[in-house]
Design an enzyme around this catalytic site. Sequence first.
Site, PDB file in Angstrom:
ATOM      1  N   LYS A   1      -2.980   3.167   0.253  1.00  0.00           N
ATOM      2  CA  LYS A   1      -2.807   1.710   0.256  1.00  0.00           C
ATOM      3  C   LYS A   1      -3.997   1.012  -0.390  1.00  0.00           C
ATOM      4  O   LYS A   1      -5.156   1.385  -0.170  1.00  0.00           O
ATOM      5  CB  LYS A   1      -2.636   1.221   1.695  1.00  0.00           C
TER       6      LYS A   1
ATOM      7  N   SER B   1      -4.496  -5.047   0.034  1.00  0.00           N
ATOM      8  CA  SER B   1      -3.350  -5.035   0.941  1.00  0.00           C
ATOM      9  C   SER B   1      -3.778  -4.725   2.369  1.00  0.00           C
ATOM     10  O   SER B   1      -3.248  -5.299   3.332  1.00  0.00           O
ATOM     11  CB  SER B   1      -2.312  -4.010   0.470  1.00  0.00           C
TER      12      SER B   1
ATOM     13  N   LYS C   1      -3.476  -7.433   5.405  1.00  0.00           N
ATOM     14  CA  LYS C   1      -2.700  -7.102   6.603  1.00  0.00           C
ATOM     15  C   LYS C   1      -3.539  -7.295   7.861  1.00  0.00           C
ATOM     16  O   LYS C   1      -3.051  -7.810   8.873  1.00  0.00           O
ATOM     17  CB  LYS C   1      -2.192  -5.665   6.513  1.00  0.00           C
TER      18      LYS C   1
ATOM     19  N   ARG D   1      -3.602 -10.932   8.568  1.00  0.00           N
ATOM     20  CA  ARG D   1      -2.364 -11.463   9.129  1.00  0.00           C
ATOM     21  C   ARG D   1      -2.198 -11.078  10.597  1.00  0.00           C
ATOM     22  O   ARG D   1      -1.564 -11.787  11.364  1.00  0.00           O
ATOM     23  CB  ARG D   1      -1.150 -10.945   8.343  1.00  0.00           C
TER      24      ARG D   1
ATOM     25  N   ARG E   1       6.928   7.971  -1.012  1.00  0.00           N
ATOM     26  CA  ARG E   1       8.151   7.258  -1.366  1.00  0.00           C
ATOM     27  C   ARG E   1       9.125   8.215  -2.029  1.00  0.00           C
ATOM     28  O   ARG E   1       8.755   8.943  -2.942  1.00  0.00           O
ATOM     29  CB  ARG E   1       7.830   6.105  -2.304  1.00  0.00           C
TER      30      ARG E   1
ATOM     31  N   LYS F   1      14.815  -7.065   5.686  1.00  0.00           N
ATOM     32  CA  LYS F   1      13.812  -8.067   6.005  1.00  0.00           C
ATOM     33  C   LYS F   1      14.294  -9.431   5.508  1.00  0.00           C
ATOM     34  O   LYS F   1      15.171  -9.524   4.658  1.00  0.00           O
ATOM     35  CB  LYS F   1      12.480  -7.716   5.337  1.00  0.00           C
TER      36      LYS F   1
ATOM     37  N   HIS G   1      12.195   3.255   6.547  1.00  0.00           N
ATOM     38  CA  HIS G   1      10.797   3.603   6.785  1.00  0.00           C
ATOM     39  C   HIS G   1      10.704   4.528   8.002  1.00  0.00           C
ATOM     40  O   HIS G   1      11.227   4.201   9.074  1.00  0.00           O
ATOM     41  CB  HIS G   1       9.949   2.357   7.042  1.00  0.00           C
TER      42      HIS G   1
ATOM     43  N   GLU H   1       3.436   6.994   6.349  1.00  0.00           N
ATOM     44  CA  GLU H   1       4.722   6.310   6.279  1.00  0.00           C
ATOM     45  C   GLU H   1       5.547   6.857   5.125  1.00  0.00           C
ATOM     46  O   GLU H   1       5.061   6.958   4.000  1.00  0.00           O
ATOM     47  CB  GLU H   1       4.525   4.805   6.086  1.00  0.00           C
TER      48      GLU H   1
ATOM     49  N   THR I   1      10.419  -3.411  -7.318  1.00  0.00           N
ATOM     50  CA  THR I   1       9.586  -3.415  -8.517  1.00  0.00           C
ATOM     51  C   THR I   1       9.523  -4.802  -9.139  1.00  0.00           C
ATOM     52  O   THR I   1       8.446  -5.285  -9.520  1.00  0.00           O
ATOM     53  CB  THR I   1      10.147  -2.420  -9.552  1.00  0.00           C
TER      54      THR I   1
END
Length: 318
Positions: A47, A51, A55, A58, A74, A110, A118, A137, A150
């Site tokens: 990551k 980011s 996070k 937040r 992924r 979402k 996930h 993850e 994307t």
Amino acid sequence: MDRYLEAYAVMSNWRASHQFPLNTFKINLRERARRIDEHAFVAQRLKRAPSIIAKLSRFPNMRLTQMQDIGGCRAVLSTLHDVTLLRDALKSSRIKHRLVNEKDYITTPKEDGYRGIHLVYRYVSDRKETYNNHSVEIQIRTNLQHAWATAVETVGTLIGQGLKADQGEKVWLDFFALVSAAFAIREGVNGPREFDELRTILREMERELHVIDRLTAFQRVMKAAIADPDRRLAAYFLMVLDARNEEVNVLSYASDEFDQATAEYKRVEEAAKPGVDAVLVVADSAHALRVAYPNYFGDTSLFIAELRNIIADIDQYD
């Protein structure tokens, strides 16, 4: 300033410690994904620091050790059925690692329209106990879901807004949420009753925002520079996107050069140049990078093609 640098070093070291368990999960994920879909592709990434910091901002009560997606794999497959098969195969496998969280954003997307599966695992090993309880993850998507994600990241880069984090102008957030709904109908998740209404709204919004023109222009001018001419033995790739200069530089590193790769990754992030974004990933080849992370190369071809089909005249495409 000293406290910031100290905290940044702690974050970087903690992030780097996820690489070993991440490799383990990626190998297993790739094998299982390709049994289901020979065209599936799998990649992994650590990551990005911005980011991670965003996070933590937040969620002030969250600790760095509680963050579940610092290490991520992924898998992108052809169909929704393939996505379901892979999820079930992973969940029914006899691995020691513990599944601690599952989110089905296909059944329940979402609010911003993001769709995908996930799965969060805690690494468990008798031989490498150092990494026990590190979180990894796994994201599973279809090609169309991947194309949507994307485009969100690419447009966010172009207009300088955090659309991926559901931040930015409402018109852009609404546009992508509606595109996601239209894509879901095309993949058979939702019924087709609202498709004509969606098509009309999206046609008007696309004319206002010039989405296709913007993405096409960015795709046309993006230049990729691969630093290492012999990439056959490369294990790690550091991709540095410079949106202002419309180029992406890809540095490759051998399997025994992880420390060098993370040091350069940290250097680029600490420089914090406007419009510059970086990510350290593992992929099977430099070519696979374009497939797994097309936003870094401005490649939104599938998204553009699907959006054109959706907003085209009804009698031509229905």
